[in-house]
Design a protein around this motif. Structure first.
Motif, PDB file in Angstrom:
ATOM      1  N   GLY A  19     -24.591 -18.893 -14.301  1.00 44.26           N
ATOM      2  CA  GLY A  19     -24.192 -19.674 -13.129  1.00 44.26           C
ATOM      3  C   GLY A  19     -23.192 -19.745 -12.211  1.00 44.26           C
ATOM      4  N   HIS A 135     -31.086 -28.064  -2.620  1.00 39.15           N
ATOM      5  CA  HIS A 135     -30.007 -28.914  -4.113  1.00 39.15           C
ATOM      6  C   HIS A 135     -29.913 -30.151  -4.358  1.00 39.15           C
ATOM      7  CE1 HIS A 135     -25.623 -27.541  -5.126  1.00 39.15           C
ATOM      8  NE2 HIS A 135     -26.215 -27.893  -5.889  1.00 39.15           N
ATOM      9  N   ASN A 166     -33.428 -30.736  -8.726  1.00 37.75           N
ATOM     10  CA  ASN A 166     -33.242 -31.922  -9.054  1.00 37.75           C
ATOM     11  C   ASN A 166     -34.128 -32.985  -8.670  1.00 37.75           C
ATOM     12  OD1 ASN A 166     -30.600 -32.509 -10.589  1.00 37.75           O
ATOM     13  ND2 ASN A 166     -30.103 -31.253  -8.546  1.00 37.75           N
ATOM     14  N   GLN A 187     -34.801 -26.797 -10.653  1.00 31.63           N
ATOM     15  CA  GLN A 187     -33.800 -26.664 -11.294  1.00 31.63           C
ATOM     16  C   GLN A 187     -33.255 -28.475 -11.823  1.00 31.63           C
ATOM     17  OE1 GLN A 187     -28.929 -25.278 -10.965  1.00 31.63           O
ATOM     18  NE2 GLN A 187     -30.476 -23.230 -10.789  1.00 31.63           N
ATOM     19  N   TRP A 231     -29.974 -26.965 -16.173  1.00 28.47           N
ATOM     20  CA  TRP A 231     -28.308 -26.883 -16.135  1.00 28.47           C
ATOM     21  C   TRP A 231     -27.610 -27.870 -16.032  1.00 28.47           C
ATOM     22  CZ3 TRP A 231     -25.073 -30.758 -13.878  1.00 28.47           C
ATOM     23  CH2 TRP A 231     -26.216 -32.024 -12.799  1.00 28.47           C
ATOM     24  N   SER A 233     -26.982 -26.432 -19.031  1.00 29.63           N
ATOM     25  CA  SER A 233     -26.962 -26.252 -20.877  1.00 29.63           C
ATOM     26  C   SER A 233     -25.968 -26.126 -22.275  1.00 29.63           C
ATOM     27  CB  SER A 233     -27.734 -24.466 -20.979  1.00 29.63           C
ATOM     28  OG  SER A 233     -28.360 -24.696 -19.761  1.00 29.63           O
ATOM     29  N   ASN A 236     -21.069 -28.911 -21.559  1.00 31.57           N
ATOM     30  CA  ASN A 236     -20.155 -28.767 -20.629  1.00 31.57           C
ATOM     31  C   ASN A 236     -19.112 -29.386 -21.835  1.00 31.57           C
ATOM     32  OD1 ASN A 236     -18.946 -28.815 -18.119  1.00 31.57           O
ATOM     33  ND2 ASN A 236     -21.164 -29.951 -17.670  1.00 31.57           N
ATOM     34  N   GLY A 237     -19.682 -27.762 -23.252  1.00 36.69           N
ATOM     35  CA  GLY A 237     -18.484 -27.809 -24.410  1.00 36.69           C
ATOM     36  C   GLY A 237     -18.938 -29.454 -25.033  1.00 36.69           C
ATOM     37  N   THR A 240     -19.240 -28.577 -28.742  1.00 34.36           N
ATOM     38  CA  THR A 240     -19.246 -27.082 -29.447  1.00 34.36           C
ATOM     39  C   THR A 240     -17.583 -26.928 -29.308  1.00 34.36           C
ATOM     40  OG1 THR A 240     -19.905 -26.038 -26.912  1.00 34.36           O
ATOM     41  CG2 THR A 240     -21.396 -25.997 -28.477  1.00 34.36           C
ATOM     42  N   GLY A 241     -17.519 -27.941 -29.353  1.00 37.04           N
ATOM     43  CA  GLY A 241     -15.274 -27.664 -29.192  1.00 37.04           C
ATOM     44  C   GLY A 241     -14.279 -28.700 -28.072  1.00 37.04           C
ATOM     45  N   ARG A 242     -14.789 -28.396 -27.035  1.00 35.67           N
ATOM     46  CA  ARG A 242     -14.258 -29.551 -25.974  1.00 35.67           C
ATOM     47  C   ARG A 242     -13.860 -30.519 -26.722  1.00 35.67           C
ATOM     48  NH1 ARG A 242     -14.036 -30.460 -20.430  1.00 35.67           N
ATOM     49  NH2 ARG A 242     -15.601 -28.681 -19.441  1.00 35.67           N
ATOM     50  N   GLU A 270     -22.946 -22.202 -29.590  1.00 31.08           N
ATOM     51  CA  GLU A 270     -23.573 -22.259 -28.043  1.00 31.08           C
ATOM     52  C   GLU A 270     -24.493 -21.796 -28.082  1.00 31.08           C
ATOM     53  OE1 GLU A 270     -20.209 -21.527 -28.891  1.00 31.08           O
ATOM     54  OE2 GLU A 270     -18.877 -22.191 -27.235  1.00 31.08           O
ATOM     55  N   ILE A 287     -29.372 -21.849 -17.836  1.00 24.83           N
ATOM     56  CA  ILE A 287     -28.369 -21.322 -16.913  1.00 24.83           C
ATOM     57  C   ILE A 287     -26.724 -22.017 -17.675  1.00 24.83           C
ATOM     58  CG2 ILE A 287     -27.050 -21.404 -14.378  1.00 24.83           C
ATOM     59  CD1 ILE A 287     -29.933 -22.623 -13.658  1.00 24.83           C
ATOM     60  N   ILE A 288     -25.749 -20.904 -17.796  1.00 19.43           N
ATOM     61  CA  ILE A 288     -24.645 -21.247 -18.594  1.00 19.43           C
ATOM     62  C   ILE A 288     -24.027 -20.760 -17.981  1.00 19.43           C
ATOM     63  CG2 ILE A 288     -25.515 -20.456 -21.572  1.00 19.43           C
ATOM     64  CD1 ILE A 288     -24.350 -17.865 -20.544  1.00 19.43           C
ATOM     65  N   THR A 290     -20.044 -21.485 -17.983  1.00 21.90           N
ATOM     66  CA  THR A 290     -18.906 -21.019 -19.074  1.00 21.90           C
ATOM     67  C   THR A 290     -18.192 -19.667 -18.261  1.00 21.90           C
ATOM     68  OG1 THR A 290     -17.842 -20.385 -20.690  1.00 21.90           O
ATOM     69  CG2 THR A 290     -19.903 -19.782 -20.080  1.00 21.90           C
TER      70      THR A 290
HETATM   71  N1  LIG Z   1     -28.584 -27.845  -9.743  1.00 20.28           N
HETATM   72  C1  LIG Z   1     -27.518 -28.762  -9.527  1.00 20.28           C
HETATM   73  O1  LIG Z   1     -27.219 -29.709  -9.231  1.00 20.28           O
HETATM   74  C2  LIG Z   1     -26.760 -28.499 -10.616  1.00 20.28           C
HETATM   75  C3  LIG Z   1     -25.485 -28.781 -11.225  1.00 20.28           C
HETATM   76  C4  LIG Z   1     -24.328 -28.685 -12.016  1.00 20.28           C
HETATM   77  C5  LIG Z   1     -24.470 -27.201 -12.357  1.00 20.28           C
HETATM   78  N2  LIG Z   1     -25.827 -26.387 -12.113  1.00 20.28           N
HETATM   79  C6  LIG Z   1     -26.221 -24.834 -11.851  1.00 20.28           C
HETATM   80  O2  LIG Z   1     -25.468 -24.521 -13.580  1.00 20.28           O
HETATM   81  C7  LIG Z   1     -24.215 -23.460 -14.484  1.00 20.28           C
HETATM   82  C8  LIG Z   1     -24.239 -23.831 -15.293  1.00 20.28           C
HETATM   83  O3  LIG Z   1     -23.878 -25.840 -15.492  1.00 20.28           O
HETATM   84  P1  LIG Z   1     -22.417 -26.254 -15.755  1.00 20.28           P
HETATM   85  O4  LIG Z   1     -21.050 -25.289 -15.587  1.00 20.28           O
HETATM   86  O5  LIG Z   1     -22.463 -28.110 -15.598  1.00 20.28           O
HETATM   87  O6  LIG Z   1     -23.178 -26.345 -17.502  1.00 20.28           O
HETATM   88  P2  LIG Z   1     -22.438 -25.525 -18.907  1.00 20.28           P
HETATM   89  O7  LIG Z   1     -22.987 -23.856 -19.154  1.00 20.28           O
HETATM   90  O8  LIG Z   1     -23.079 -26.785 -19.929  1.00 20.28           O
HETATM   91  O9  LIG Z   1     -20.821 -25.901 -18.991  1.00 20.28           O
HETATM   92  C9  LIG Z   1     -19.614 -25.102 -18.293  1.00 20.28           C
HETATM   93  C10 LIG Z   1     -18.549 -26.191 -18.192  1.00 20.28           C
HETATM   94  O10 LIG Z   1     -18.267 -26.298 -19.503  1.00 20.28           O
HETATM   95  C11 LIG Z   1     -17.024 -26.099 -19.809  1.00 20.28           C
HETATM   96  N3  LIG Z   1     -16.863 -25.673 -21.969  1.00 20.28           N
HETATM   97  C12 LIG Z   1     -18.344 -25.113 -21.975  1.00 20.28           C
HETATM   98  N4  LIG Z   1     -17.496 -24.963 -23.215  1.00 20.28           N
HETATM   99  C13 LIG Z   1     -16.863 -25.420 -24.193  1.00 20.28           C
HETATM  100  C14 LIG Z   1     -15.581 -25.761 -24.838  1.00 20.28           C
HETATM  101  N5  LIG Z   1     -16.011 -25.486 -26.375  1.00 20.28           N
HETATM  102  N6  LIG Z   1     -14.309 -26.043 -24.675  1.00 20.28           N
HETATM  103  C15 LIG Z   1     -14.212 -26.677 -23.102  1.00 20.28           C
HETATM  104  N7  LIG Z   1     -15.305 -26.401 -22.168  1.00 20.28           N
HETATM  105  C16 LIG Z   1     -16.259 -26.342 -22.140  1.00 20.28           C
HETATM  106  C17 LIG Z   1     -16.858 -24.734 -19.867  1.00 20.28           C
HETATM  107  O11 LIG Z   1     -15.427 -23.902 -18.997  1.00 20.28           O
HETATM  108  P3  LIG Z   1     -15.289 -22.594 -18.975  1.00 20.28           P
HETATM  109  O12 LIG Z   1     -15.601 -22.310 -18.116  1.00 20.28           O
HETATM  110  O13 LIG Z   1     -13.318 -22.969 -19.447  1.00 20.28           O
HETATM  111  O14 LIG Z   1     -15.656 -22.146 -20.683  1.00 20.28           O
HETATM  112  C18 LIG Z   1     -17.371 -24.928 -18.045  1.00 20.28           C
HETATM  113  O15 LIG Z   1     -16.922 -25.178 -17.230  1.00 20.28           O
HETATM  114  C19 LIG Z   1     -24.092 -23.875 -13.573  1.00 20.28           C
HETATM  115  O16 LIG Z   1     -22.863 -23.011 -13.524  1.00 20.28           O
HETATM  116  C20 LIG Z   1     -24.618 -24.020 -11.458  1.00 20.28           C
HETATM  117  O17 LIG Z   1     -25.398 -22.516 -11.478  1.00 20.28           O
HETATM  118  C21 LIG Z   1     -26.150 -26.432 -11.096  1.00 20.28           C
END
Ligand SMILES: NC(=O)c1ccc[n+]([C@@H]2O[C@H](COP(=O)([O-])OP(=O)(O)OC[C@H]3O[C@@H](n4cnc5c(N)ncnc54)[C@H](OP(=O)(O)O)[C@@H]3O)[C@@H](O)[C@H]2O)c1
Length: 325
Positions: A19, A135, A166, A187, A231, A233, A236-237, A240-242, A270, A287-288, A290
């Motif tokens: 992602g 979207h 959604n 998604q 999404w 997945s 948001n950390g 896993t340590g956020r 993760e 979808i990841i 990070t």
């Molecule tokens: N269709 C929709 O409405 C929708 C909505 C949201 C997202 N999406 C899609 O789905 C993808 C993934 O979604 P997502 O980014 O919300 O989900 P995610 O993969 O669960 O979370 C990633 C976020 O969490 C942070 N993170 C992960 N592990 C961490 C840790 N141990 N400590 C601190 N921060 C941590 C990452 O920061 P770092 O980058 O610093 O690792 C990043 O900001 C997006 O890129 C997008 O393509 C779609």
């Protein structure tokens, strides 16, 4: 990395997708700096090295900058376009645009869909999108307008396949009644802490504390061969340590169980979150999002981790925060 077919399409996609939501830096009008560009390409290259062939975008991600920085990959990796699958989205419009009084809104009008895809193609520096998603459901949608836009995009070769994000089962059914192309994916947010997609079926006919209706969306997608993409997945950390000020009981207990399973399977936490999503027989594509190469590398082995029924249900129960009925 294992692959699967995306819905009824001819696309063979990696089970984990990358992602690109955050790769463009800040969500404002600040310019793309050399650091942002370098980090974005580092993340995309790491994903490619891990076997990911699917990249998820949206016109709005970091206000177009995510699509723009991504396009640098074409000169970094020769002959890549035909080997990867590019997905983008349309339909959300920011408040304040174009008029300062405009609120954030959804727009599935023919003109908005067509002009947005043109802009995405320009930013991504590509002739076509493999997949275009709507979207978030636009309650003012005129389905004939969507049908007109999809026909034009499909006939011109600018978009190969279409999907939604959604959306509930009835919303997909309504759209399908009008469009000529199949919906190949939906998604939705889904992870071990966000399980509404499953809860409705599991909690059927029960009094429950928490319920977000998903209106049979999981079953509808399985029946109609529409691949669900998750999404969020990695939750948001949060498990896993956020670093958080005050973790909830559910978060603390889920973090502990994820760590325990990670240790037992000799993978990073993760990877357990990804394995939990991929274990579901609906064949959900995870979808990841990070931006950190080390976290991309930590998550990807999840497609090789086997979770038993007992391990899967332990995680589901702890993430839900309540026993099954
Ligand atoms: N269709 C929709 O409405 C929708 C909505 C949201 C997202 N999406 C899609 O789905 C993808 C993934 O979604 P997502 O980014 O919300 O989900 P995610 O993969 O669960 O979370 C990633 C976020 O969490 C942070 N993170 C992960 N592990 C961490 C840790 N141990 N400590 C601190 N921060 C941590 C990452 O920061 P770092 O980058 O610093 O690792 C990043 O900001 C997006 O890129 C997008 O393509 C779609």
């Amino acid at each position: 990395m294992k692959t699967q077919t995306l819905g009824v399409s001819d696309l063979q996609v990696s089970r984990i997708a990358y992602g690109c939501m955050q790769i463009g830096g800040k969500w404002d009008r600040s310019p793309i700096t050399p650091d942002i560009q370098r980090d974005a390409i580092k993340a995309v290259r790491t994903a490619l090295d891990e076997g990911i062939n699917f990249f998820d975008h949206a016109d709005i991600y970091t206000r177009g900058k995510s699509e723009e920085v991504f396009s640098a990959i074409w000169s970094e990796v020769p002959n890549l376009r035909g080997k990867i699958i590019l997905q983008s989205k349309v339909g959300i419009r920011f408040g304040g645009e174009p008029d300062p009084h405009d609120v954030t809104r959804y727009d599935f009008s023919t003109s908005h869909i067509l002009s947005t895809v043109e802009s995405s193609l320009k930013r991504l520096k590509t002739e076509y999108l493999d997949v275009l998603l709507l979207h978030r459901p636009d309650t003012l949608m005129e389905p004939e307008e969507v049908a007109r836009a999809f026909d034009e995009l499909h006939q011109s070769g600018k978009v190969r396949w279409f999907g939604v994000s959604n959306e509930t089962a009835p919303q997909m059914e309504l759209l399908s009644h009008y469009i000529r192309q199949p919906i190949v994916t939906n998604q939705v947010e889904f992870n071990v802490l966000h399980t509404h997609l499953l809860d409705e079926g599991v909690n059927f006919n029960q009094y429950v504390n928490r319920m977000a209706r998903s209106v049979g969306t999981l079953e509808y997608c399985r029946l109609h061969n529409i691949t669900l993409q998750s999404w969020g997945s990695l939750a948001n950390g949060r498990v896993t340590g956020r670093k958080v000020e005050q973790a909830t009981k559910i978060q603390t207990e889920t973090t502990a169980l994820v760590a325990e399973l990670a240790k037992a399977k000799d993978v990073a936490p993760e990877a357990i979150l990804i394995a939990w999503i991929l274990r579901h027989p609906a064949k959900i594509q995870a979808i990841i999002g990070t931006t950190r190469p080390e976290r991309i590398k930590a998550a990807c082995p999840g497609d090789g981790v086997e979770l038993s029924r007992e391990e899967w249900y332990r995680l589901y129960t702890v993430g839900r925060g309540e026993e099954l009925p």
